[in-house]
Design a protein around this motif. Structure first.
Motif, PDB file in Angstrom:
ATOM      1  N   SER A  82      17.871   8.807 -27.324  1.00  0.00           N
ATOM      2  CA  SER A  82      17.371   9.873 -26.521  1.00  0.00           C
ATOM      3  C   SER A  82      16.559  11.391 -27.167  1.00  0.00           C
ATOM      4  CB  SER A  82      18.714  10.468 -26.095  1.00  0.00           C
ATOM      5  OG  SER A  82      19.366   9.691 -25.803  1.00  0.00           O
ATOM      6  N   GLY A 124      20.894  18.175 -21.020  1.00  0.00           N
ATOM      7  CA  GLY A 124      20.780  16.875 -21.171  1.00  0.00           C
ATOM      8  C   GLY A 124      22.487  15.444 -21.218  1.00  0.00           C
ATOM      9  N   GLY A 183      24.987  16.532 -19.325  1.00  0.00           N
ATOM     10  CA  GLY A 183      24.643  15.721 -18.857  1.00  0.00           C
ATOM     11  C   GLY A 183      24.867  14.219 -18.104  1.00  0.00           C
ATOM     12  N   ASN A 184      23.475  13.642 -19.040  1.00  0.00           N
ATOM     13  CA  ASN A 184      23.376  12.770 -18.542  1.00  0.00           C
ATOM     14  C   ASN A 184      23.957  11.560 -19.525  1.00  0.00           C
ATOM     15  OD1 ASN A 184      21.505  13.201 -16.632  1.00  0.00           O
ATOM     16  ND2 ASN A 184      20.068  13.910 -18.918  1.00  0.00           N
ATOM     17  N   ILE A 185      24.557  12.150 -21.220  1.00  0.00           N
ATOM     18  CA  ILE A 185      24.749  11.299 -22.054  1.00  0.00           C
ATOM     19  C   ILE A 185      26.415  11.014 -21.302  1.00  0.00           C
ATOM     20  CG2 ILE A 185      25.922  11.931 -24.254  1.00  0.00           C
ATOM     21  CD1 ILE A 185      22.779  11.835 -24.281  1.00  0.00           C
ATOM     22  N   LEU A 209      27.014  10.528 -18.796  1.00  0.00           N
ATOM     23  CA  LEU A 209      27.027   9.198 -17.595  1.00  0.00           C
ATOM     24  C   LEU A 209      26.479   8.456 -18.368  1.00  0.00           C
ATOM     25  CD1 LEU A 209      25.163  11.549 -14.770  1.00  0.00           C
ATOM     26  CD2 LEU A 209      27.247  10.509 -14.564  1.00  0.00           C
ATOM     27  N   TYR A 210      25.266   8.479 -19.119  1.00  0.00           N
ATOM     28  CA  TYR A 210      25.303   6.955 -19.896  1.00  0.00           C
ATOM     29  C   TYR A 210      26.409   6.714 -20.427  1.00  0.00           C
ATOM     30  CZ  TYR A 210      20.450   6.583 -19.791  1.00  0.00           C
ATOM     31  OH  TYR A 210      18.906   6.708 -19.895  1.00  0.00           O
ATOM     32  N   THR A 222      28.689   4.865 -17.846  1.00  0.00           N
ATOM     33  CA  THR A 222      27.985   3.454 -16.928  1.00  0.00           C
ATOM     34  C   THR A 222      28.457   3.023 -18.313  1.00  0.00           C
ATOM     35  OG1 THR A 222      26.646   4.844 -15.992  1.00  0.00           O
ATOM     36  CG2 THR A 222      25.942   2.762 -16.905  1.00  0.00           C
ATOM     37  N   VAL A 246      29.662  17.149 -15.606  1.00  0.00           N
ATOM     38  CA  VAL A 246      27.546  16.908 -14.984  1.00  0.00           C
ATOM     39  C   VAL A 246      27.500  18.337 -14.014  1.00  0.00           C
ATOM     40  CG1 VAL A 246      25.981  15.307 -13.997  1.00  0.00           C
ATOM     41  CG2 VAL A 246      27.708  13.751 -15.642  1.00  0.00           C
ATOM     42  N   ASN A 300      25.133  20.766 -15.982  1.00  0.00           N
ATOM     43  CA  ASN A 300      23.681  21.399 -14.913  1.00  0.00           C
ATOM     44  C   ASN A 300      22.952  22.510 -14.319  1.00  0.00           C
ATOM     45  OD1 ASN A 300      22.347  18.584 -15.444  1.00  0.00           O
ATOM     46  ND2 ASN A 300      23.127  17.724 -13.538  1.00  0.00           N
TER      47      ASN A 300
END
Length: 506
Positions: free
Chosen positions: A376, A430, A432-434, A436-437, A440, A486, A490
């Protein structure tokens, strides 16, 4: 109390191997033995190692592995034997080796041992065949946990069992005798006092306990064998804890032995109540507690990954932006390579490797952080590099050069701090994206593993449509927490971006 499986019994019709001490013999070599035996071969090769098959009796084979013990050099017709560690070559053995080479033989016997001579690099390699394993269809199990049923014992016992000898043999200075016990063959240890102690059980039935914690006594195995051979559907066995009834059910070639055992019932999928505010999951665990622990894991992964990617991005982006030229080109090509790596297939491969290696769930979390952090950082590196390319041309950087500050101080004390506002915004967004990663990956079984909790694997535990519709209280709270977290990060990122943007100030 409920009926639970206690043991299983099968009529053994497959070869099972016993490995000699210090030798390597696994399932792959065993498969090669089966193929060679079916072809009628007396030897086979696996991973450049030769094995000889010696048939001792029907369905009883001894496998000998050829071990290199000496090298033989040939210089103008003069042969010299160079033994390896711990191997002595007598004059008689040397003469036998030279005779085999002269006659073109690839193997010969000397004093009861089998040797091989193989050509290699203008010379020869002398190999000695040593016992590697036994292949047999006969089952010999210890009568007590601490009794050793190794290669030597099984070899001596099976030779006596399959012959017409007296039924006695010796192994490592101890005497044994094979006799009948409750219609079952048993090997007894003969003590100097004359006492006979049951040492091993000989049978064509493979009896396995349902749990490694259970040890089946010789009396119990005798009772099972008698019941199975007589076609009974149940039997009663009495031991120190009292009398207990066991039932026998047969499916194909497998007999399952069941008995009533005390069982602790767990409250699976219990709906929300005063005791469990958000109910329980499929393992009887409190959902609210799992959410708290899962949040700790998910947020920990998010913060550590963001720190790792920010650190790498600042260092490489700062160096690329300040030095430019070939340094910039090299680092940017590395960034391009990382951007071209397909993230999801890579994580799937790594997850499969960790599954195959049985990596512990706790260690798996750290590997997950490392992979996410390494994959990342290119975005932050590009941003830092772009900002520094413009900042390095300004007057304050000319001043730092004039006063003679070293390069590392110019980059990390004067350039990087000017990029901190943008870095904070990127890191916040980023995070929040982590999360989510991670959610998932855990949902697909590639992230945090049970029994450790994360919001992703709490949702993945609900895997069927029936569970999803009827036990909504298990997965909906975790999904809402992911959504709120998240969104929250954000919003914080947007706020910081507006706060640090000069154009937004009036």
């Amino acid at each position: 109390m409920m009926q639970k499986e206690y043991a299983s019994v099968t009529h053994n019709n497959q070869f099972r191997y016993t490995v000699a001490e210090g030798k390597q013999y696994n399932d792959s070599v065993h498969a090669q033995f089966i193929l060679a035996k079916n072809r009628g071969d007396s030897f086979f090769t696996f991973n450049d190692t030769e094995y000889f098959i010696v048939q001792e009796a029907e369905d009883f084979y001894r496998i000998m592995q050829v071990m290199p013990v000496a090298e033989i050099t040939n210089f103008k017709g003069i042969f010299a034997v160079h033994p390896k560690d711990g191997f002595a070559v007598s004059e008689d053995l040397k003469a036998a080796i030279l005779a085999a080479i002269d006659s073109g033989e690839s193997k010969f016997e000397f004093e009861g041992d089998l040797y091989t001579v193989k050509s290699q690099n203008r010379g020869y390699v002398l190999g000695k065949a040593e016992n590697a394993a036994l292949e047999s269809m006969l089952i010999i199990d210890p009568a007590e946990k601490d009794f050793d049923i190794g290669f030597d014992f099984k070899y001596a016992a099976e030779k006596v069992i399959r012959s017409t000898d007296s039924g006695t043999f010796s192994v490592h200075g101890e005497n044994f005798k094979i006799d009948e016990y409750n219609e079952m063959s048993v090997v007894y240890l003969l003590k100097p006092s004359g006492e006979k102690v049951p040492y091993a059980i000989v049978s064509e039935l493979a009896v396995q306990p349902s749990s490694p914690e259970i040890f089946l006594t010789i009396d119990f195995k005798a009772a099972i064998q008698k019941a199975v051979l007589n076609g009974e559907t149940s039997f009663v066995f009495e031991d120190e804890s009292g009398s207990k009834e066991y039932t026998i059910t047969k499916l194909n070639n497998v007999y399952t032995i069941k008995t009533e055992s005390p069982t602790h019932l767990i409250s699976m999928y219990e709906p929300p109540s005063e005791k469990h505010w958000l109910g329980t999951d499929g393992h009887g665990m409190d959902v609210l507690t799992r959410l708290m622990y899962g949040g700790r894991v998910s947020l920990l992964i998010g913060f550590i990954v963001v720190f790792l990617e920010t650190l790498i991005g600042i260092i490489l982006g700062g160096i690329a932006g300040y030095f430019g030229k070939w340094v910039d080109m090299l680092i940017m090509r590395i960034v391009d390579v990382f951007n071209c790596i397909p993230f999801l297939p890579l994580v799937m491969i790594v997850g499969a490797v960790m599954d195959a290696q049985d990596v512990e769930p706790q260690v798996r979390i750290y590997y997950l952080m490392l992979i996410l952090g390494i994959m990342s950082w290119p975005g932050i590196a590009r941003m830092v590099r772009g900002q520094i390319l413009s900042l390095r041309e300004q007057e304050f950087m000319i001043a730092t050069e004039a006063v003679g500050l070293r390069t590392s101080k110019r980059i990390f004390k004067h350039l990087v701090p000017n990029v901190i506002p943008q870095i904070i915004v990127l890191a916040t967004l980023g995070l929040g994206n982590i999360i989510l990663y991670e959610s998932t990956l855990s949902y697909f079984g590639l992230g945090v593993k049970f029994p450790y909790a994360s919001w992703g694997n709490i949702i993945s535990a609900v895997s069927t449509a029936y569970e999803m519709t009827n036990y909504w209280f298990v997965w909906v709270p975790a999904g809402l927490l992911i959504l709120l977290t998240v969104l929250g990060f954000n919003f914080v990122g947007d706020g910081l971006r507006d706060a640090f943007d000069p154009k937004m100030k009036r």
